[in-house]
Scaffold this motif. Structure first.
Motif, PDB file in Angstrom:
ATOM      1  N   PHE A 108      37.067  62.209  12.630  1.00  0.00           N
ATOM      2  CA  PHE A 108      37.060  61.086  11.209  1.00  0.00           C
ATOM      3  C   PHE A 108      36.731  61.129  10.430  1.00  0.00           C
ATOM      4  O   PHE A 108      36.077  61.473   9.867  1.00  0.00           O
ATOM      5  CB  PHE A 108      35.628  60.035  11.754  1.00  0.00           C
ATOM      6  CG  PHE A 108      36.269  59.275  13.037  1.00  0.00           C
ATOM      7  CD1 PHE A 108      37.051  58.337  13.184  1.00  0.00           C
ATOM      8  CD2 PHE A 108      35.443  59.533  13.926  1.00  0.00           C
ATOM      9  CE1 PHE A 108      37.765  57.631  14.752  1.00  0.00           C
ATOM     10  CE2 PHE A 108      35.609  59.443  15.131  1.00  0.00           C
ATOM     11  CZ  PHE A 108      36.410  58.240  16.068  1.00  0.00           C
ATOM     12  N   GLY A 125      37.327  61.385  17.973  1.00  0.00           N
ATOM     13  CA  GLY A 125      37.555  62.119  16.435  1.00  0.00           C
ATOM     14  C   GLY A 125      38.444  62.708  16.131  1.00  0.00           C
ATOM     15  O   GLY A 125      39.836  62.821  17.505  1.00  0.00           O
ATOM     16  N   LEU A 175      31.687  53.888  14.201  1.00  0.00           N
ATOM     17  CA  LEU A 175      32.574  55.451  14.505  1.00  0.00           C
ATOM     18  C   LEU A 175      32.617  55.794  16.536  1.00  0.00           C
ATOM     19  O   LEU A 175      33.331  56.610  16.449  1.00  0.00           O
ATOM     20  CB  LEU A 175      32.988  55.619  13.297  1.00  0.00           C
ATOM     21  CG  LEU A 175      33.422  55.952  12.014  1.00  0.00           C
ATOM     22  CD1 LEU A 175      33.189  57.309  10.711  1.00  0.00           C
ATOM     23  CD2 LEU A 175      34.835  55.256  11.894  1.00  0.00           C
ATOM     24  N   PRO A 220      38.672  52.053   5.409  1.00  0.00           N
ATOM     25  CA  PRO A 220      38.223  52.212   6.268  1.00  0.00           C
ATOM     26  C   PRO A 220      36.229  51.381   6.140  1.00  0.00           C
ATOM     27  O   PRO A 220      36.726  49.842   5.620  1.00  0.00           O
ATOM     28  CB  PRO A 220      37.515  53.583   5.297  1.00  0.00           C
ATOM     29  CG  PRO A 220      38.144  52.374   3.357  1.00  0.00           C
ATOM     30  CD  PRO A 220      39.402  51.318   3.929  1.00  0.00           C
ATOM     31  N   ASP A 239      38.276  57.005   7.426  1.00  0.00           N
ATOM     32  CA  ASP A 239      37.506  56.151   8.186  1.00  0.00           C
ATOM     33  C   ASP A 239      36.267  55.525   7.917  1.00  0.00           C
ATOM     34  O   ASP A 239      35.960  54.271   8.294  1.00  0.00           O
ATOM     35  CB  ASP A 239      36.967  57.318   9.429  1.00  0.00           C
ATOM     36  CG  ASP A 239      38.708  57.824  10.688  1.00  0.00           C
ATOM     37  OD1 ASP A 239      39.363  56.087  10.641  1.00  0.00           O
ATOM     38  OD2 ASP A 239      38.877  58.567  10.494  1.00  0.00           O
ATOM     39  N   LYS A 261      44.366  58.053   7.005  1.00  0.00           N
ATOM     40  CA  LYS A 261      42.669  57.309   7.117  1.00  0.00           C
ATOM     41  C   LYS A 261      42.277  57.819   6.565  1.00  0.00           C
ATOM     42  O   LYS A 261      41.427  59.211   7.022  1.00  0.00           O
ATOM     43  CB  LYS A 261      42.926  56.657   8.453  1.00  0.00           C
ATOM     44  CG  LYS A 261      42.606  55.129   8.825  1.00  0.00           C
ATOM     45  CD  LYS A 261      42.274  55.342  10.066  1.00  0.00           C
ATOM     46  CE  LYS A 261      41.181  53.850  10.263  1.00  0.00           C
ATOM     47  NZ  LYS A 261      40.948  53.469  11.086  1.00  0.00           N
TER      48      LYS A 261
END
Ligand code: BGC
Length: 377
Positions: free
Chosen positions: A182, A180, A173, A283, A257, A255
């Motif tokens: 996230f 972000g 990430l 993810p 992540d 989402k």
């Protein structure tokens, strides 16, 4: 002659340990296994006693998870190759069954017990009996808590497993640079398994600063160990918790992540739930053990990584420990400060866990003979 054979076997086993996991380099052993069965150790078959003598009880938690079948098979094969009689038992994840299996091992003359506990806190009474009878105990993979009967602990570096999982999420990430925020969810293992706290601790030490700063958001609000534990490490329990998390927080396709999963059985539950309920982008999912189903998922892009813990190496190290105990010498250890079981620090040997993903699984798992190519199809 027998002595020579044993030292030959032990040095082969030690060389394998250095090459695999415990030394940090890539595995080099090669073993063929039938497609349906996990590959076992490379240690020579026990066609003749190799110097050791006496009986070793090996108590494993369950046959439900692939890894314990491999651990048990490897221990049995390597102990027999070293000349020992082996009483190998699996306890169906039932504590009372494991206790009675250990009682039987004690009464039937085992001189050393190798135990992968179901619940690290539940063996105090039976191990007091073992101590009374002069039987030495090696905690295998999982530390046995609050018992002064435990002489040694052979395991992988459990904290490092968690660190590697946390670092992977951090890198993927790009948490230090990306804006972000996230979304992250967290799944760890059974509260009765001391390892689960080390896996969780290693990962959370990496990720907590980003949760605290708001770059990582855990929408379920479930972050503390007790809230993210998975009873019995069960796939079904992880799956139903993930079902609930998705329906409460991600039903609209928001989402996710990353999902930090401490091992492959929990990762499988999370993956199953995502497949059934989730509509957003897939993810990052972590895991541990390189179970066949999870390696297949890595190849299919459904799980991002796993941690490879070569059970052949752990068995080899444990056999060295057994052998030292039987001969009245000191067993090999490389850690004398990390694992306090409540009665003091247990001298430990920590093998090194290895990062695995779709790019290196062939080398790690197939070239080393851990699995055949067919098993992963
Ligand atoms: C082991 C893991 C395993 C988990 C569930 C832990 O104690 O270290 O390798 O995935 O138990 O069986």
């Amino acid at each position: 002659m027998k002595k020579k054979l044993l030292s030959g076997i032990l040095s082969a086993v030690m060389t394998a340990s250095l090459l695999v996991g415990c030394g940090g380099a890539a595995p080099a052993a090669s073993t063929e296994a039938p497609a349906s069965e996990p590959a076992a150790t490379e240690a020579p078959a026990a066609t003749e006693s190799a110097g050791g003598s006496g009986k070793v009880g090996v108590a494993m938690p369950t046959k439900d998870l692939q890894r314990w079948n491999q651990d048990g098979a490897n221990m049995e094969e390597q102990l027999k190759a070293a000349g020992y009689e082996v009483d190998l038992q699996y306890a169906s994840n039932d504590i009372a069954t494991q206790v009675s299996q250990i009682e039987n091992m004690i009464s039937s003359g085992a001189q050393v017990l190798v135990i992968a506990s179901i619940d690290g806190d539940s063996l105090g009474t039976v191990l007091a009996q073992a101590k009374e009878a002069g039987i030495k105990v090696i905690a295998y993979d999982r530390l046995i808590m609050n018992s002064d009967a435990v002489s040694y602990y052979a395991t992988f570096d459990n904290y490092m497993v968690g660190t590697k999982q946390g670092e992977y999420i951090k890198q993927q990430l790009d948490l230090d640079n990306a804006a972000g925020p996230f979304n992250l969810e967290i799944f760890t293992g059974d509260p009765g398994d001391n390892n689960a706290r080390f896996f969780y601790g290693g990962a959370i030490d990496v990720l907590k600063p980003y949760i605290d700063s708001g770059k990582l958001v855990v929408k379920s609000g479930q972050v503390d160990f007790d809230n993210v534990a998975t009873a019995n490490w069960s796939t079904e329990n992880a799956q139903s918790r993930m079902d609930a998390i998705i329906s409460a927080n991600y039903a609209d396709g928001t989402k996710i992540d990353a999902v930090l999963c401490s091992n492959d059985s929990t990762a499988l539950g999370v993956t199953n739930s995502l497949e059934a309920n989730y509509t957003g982008d897939w993810p990052i999912i972590t895991g541990q053990d390189c179970d066949v189903a999870n390696v297949k998922n890595m190849i299919a892009g459904k799980q991002s990584m796993s941690i490879f813990k070569d059970t052949r190496t752990l068995a080899a190290k444990t056999v060295e420990m057994v052998d030292a105990i039987m001969k009245g010498t000191d067993a090999p250890v490389n850690d004398t400060k990390t694992y306090d079981n409540g009665t003091g620090v247990i001298p430990s040997f920590l093998c090194e866990p290895v990062f695995a993903d779709v790019n290196n699984y062939k080398e790690l798992l197939i070239d080393s003979g851990y699995y055949t190519e067919d098993q992963l199809k």
